[in-house]
Design a protein around this motif. Structure first.
Motif, short mmCIF file in Angstrom:
data_model
loop_
_atom_site.label_atom_id
_atom_site.label_comp_id
_atom_site.label_asym_id
_atom_site.label_seq_id
_atom_site.Cartn_x
_atom_site.Cartn_y
_atom_site.Cartn_z
N HIS A 114 0.87 -1.18 0.00
CA HIS A 114 0.00 0.00 0.00
C HIS A 114 0.90 1.22 0.00
O HIS A 114 1.93 1.23 0.69
N VAL A 115 0.53 2.27 -0.74
CA VAL A 115 1.32 3.51 -0.74
C VAL A 115 0.37 4.71 -0.75
O VAL A 115 -0.62 4.71 -1.47
N ASP A 116 0.66 5.69 0.10
CA ASP A 116 -0.15 6.92 0.15
C ASP A 116 0.76 8.09 0.49
O ASP A 116 1.57 7.99 1.43
N LEU A 117 0.59 9.19 -0.23
CA LEU A 117 1.32 10.42 0.07
C LEU A 117 0.31 11.54 0.25
O LEU A 117 -0.70 11.61 -0.49
N TRP A 121 2.95 16.25 -1.53
CA TRP A 121 4.10 15.44 -1.88
C TRP A 121 3.84 14.56 -3.11
O TRP A 121 4.71 13.80 -3.51
N GLN A 122 2.67 14.68 -3.66
CA GLN A 122 2.35 13.87 -4.85
C GLN A 122 2.93 14.53 -6.11
O GLN A 122 3.03 15.75 -6.19
N GLY A 123 3.29 13.71 -7.06
CA GLY A 123 3.75 14.22 -8.35
C GLY A 123 5.20 14.66 -8.37
O GLY A 123 5.66 15.24 -9.36
N GLY A 124 5.97 14.36 -7.32
CA GLY A 124 7.36 14.80 -7.26
C GLY A 124 8.36 13.66 -7.26
O GLY A 124 9.54 13.87 -6.93
N GLY A 125 7.92 12.47 -7.60
CA GLY A 125 8.85 11.35 -7.67
C GLY A 125 8.97 10.55 -6.38
O GLY A 125 9.69 9.55 -6.32
N TRP A 126 8.26 10.96 -5.32
CA TRP A 126 8.39 10.27 -4.04
C TRP A 126 7.71 8.91 -4.06
O TRP A 126 8.19 7.95 -3.44
N GLY A 127 6.60 8.82 -4.78
CA GLY A 127 5.93 7.53 -4.89
C GLY A 127 6.86 6.52 -5.54
O GLY A 127 7.01 5.38 -5.06
N ARG A 128 7.50 6.92 -6.63
CA ARG A 128 8.44 6.01 -7.30
C ARG A 128 9.57 5.62 -6.35
O ARG A 128 9.92 4.44 -6.23
N ARG A 129 10.14 6.61 -5.65
CA ARG A 129 11.27 6.30 -4.75
C ARG A 129 10.85 5.31 -3.67
O ARG A 129 11.58 4.35 -3.35
N ASN A 154 -9.68 4.92 -9.27
CA ASN A 154 -8.50 5.71 -8.92
C ASN A 154 -7.55 5.78 -10.12
O ASN A 154 -6.47 5.19 -10.14
N GLU A 155 -7.99 6.54 -11.15
CA GLU A 155 -7.27 6.60 -12.43
C GLU A 155 -5.83 7.05 -12.26
O GLU A 155 -4.92 6.54 -12.91
N ARG A 156 -5.63 8.01 -11.37
CA ARG A 156 -4.29 8.55 -11.21
C ARG A 156 -3.32 7.48 -10.70
O ARG A 156 -2.23 7.30 -11.25
N ALA A 157 -3.76 6.78 -9.66
CA ALA A 157 -2.88 5.74 -9.10
C ALA A 157 -2.66 4.62 -10.12
O ALA A 157 -1.55 4.10 -10.25
#
Ligand SMILES: CC(C)(COP(=O)(O)OP(=O)(O)OC[C@H]1O[C@@H](n2cnc3c(N)ncnc32)[C@H](O)[C@@H]1OP(=O)(O)O)[C@@H](O)C(=O)NCCC(=O)NCCS
Length: 184
Positions: A114-117, A121-129, A154-157
């Motif tokens: 599970h991942v949530d920001l 903090w969204q859209g800045g590469g943190w999810g990928r990291r 949840n199209e974005r995710a």
């Protein structure tokens, strides 16, 4: 964080009477049972801004939840303790009848995440990291693949996960899409 991103990635605060309920299902057992796979993103002052949570072996995790996590919650939130038909009620029902990942999903993708920001903090590469760190941890622990369930709306995710190499494993269950990615 779980509540503030709990409505298909948007703020779910207004949907729930009990602000703890969602995190009791989607955060608590991971932090308690698999703390080494829980990574928090902080803003440098110690304030938590996001997280990724993982379970190495989904079947083992489900079994441990059944003996170590759900019993106390079932006492705290008996069936019928929330208003019938409410969002709280749906989560209380999950506590008593937790969803189990389909066999064919778990077969080649035994781990899940599970991942949530928080929004800023969204859209800045943190999810990928965060995910790449978890992929490395899971692969080092011997996992062959990781899956997740995401709300079909949840199209974005979904776009994010596909960009990171996830493909569809199961799209026949109403409201949820299972995606997976091989590791190693
Ligand atoms: C979904 C979420 C974790 C993604 O994290 P993020 O930090 O916003 O995403 P990133 O900035 O790390 O994006 C990583 C890559 O995915 C791409 N991407 C992100 N969203 C995308 C989309 N909808 N479609 C296509 N590509 C997308 C980015 O362009 C980036 O590409 P690159 O690294 O190759 O340049 C985050 O937005 C979030 O917490 N959302 C709210 C909670 C949520 O929905 N959680 C998932 C519940 S299942």
């Amino acid at each position: 964080m779980c509540l503030r991103t709990g409505a298909s990635g948007e703020d779910a605060t207004g949907l729930y009477t009990d602000p703890d309920l969602l995190a009791e299902v989607y955060v608590g057992p991971y932090v308690e049972l698999e703390p080494a796979l829980a990574t928090v993103l902080d803003d440098g002052t110690g304030a938590a801004e996001g997280y990724v949570l993982g379970a190495l072996d989904t079947r083992e995790f489900e079994a441990r939840c059944e003996s170590e996590w759900w019993p106390a919650l079932r006492e705290r939130y008996p069936l019928g303790s929330a208003t019938a038909g409410s969002a709280d009620d749906r989560v209380v029902q999950l506590i008593h009848d937790p969803p189990v990942a389909p066999d064919h999903v778990v077969r080649d993708h035994p781990s899940h995440l599970h991942v949530d920001l928080l929004p800023r903090w969204q859209g800045g590469g943190w999810g990928r990291r965060l995910l790449e760190r978890l992929f490395d941890q899971l692969a080092a622990a011997g996992s062959t693949g990781v899956h997740l369930g995401v709300g079909s709306g949840n199209e974005r995710a979904i776009g994010f996960y596909r960009r990171l190499g996830f493909t569809t494993l199961e799209d026949g269950i109403p409201g949820v899409l299972f995606l997976g990615r091989r590791l190693g």
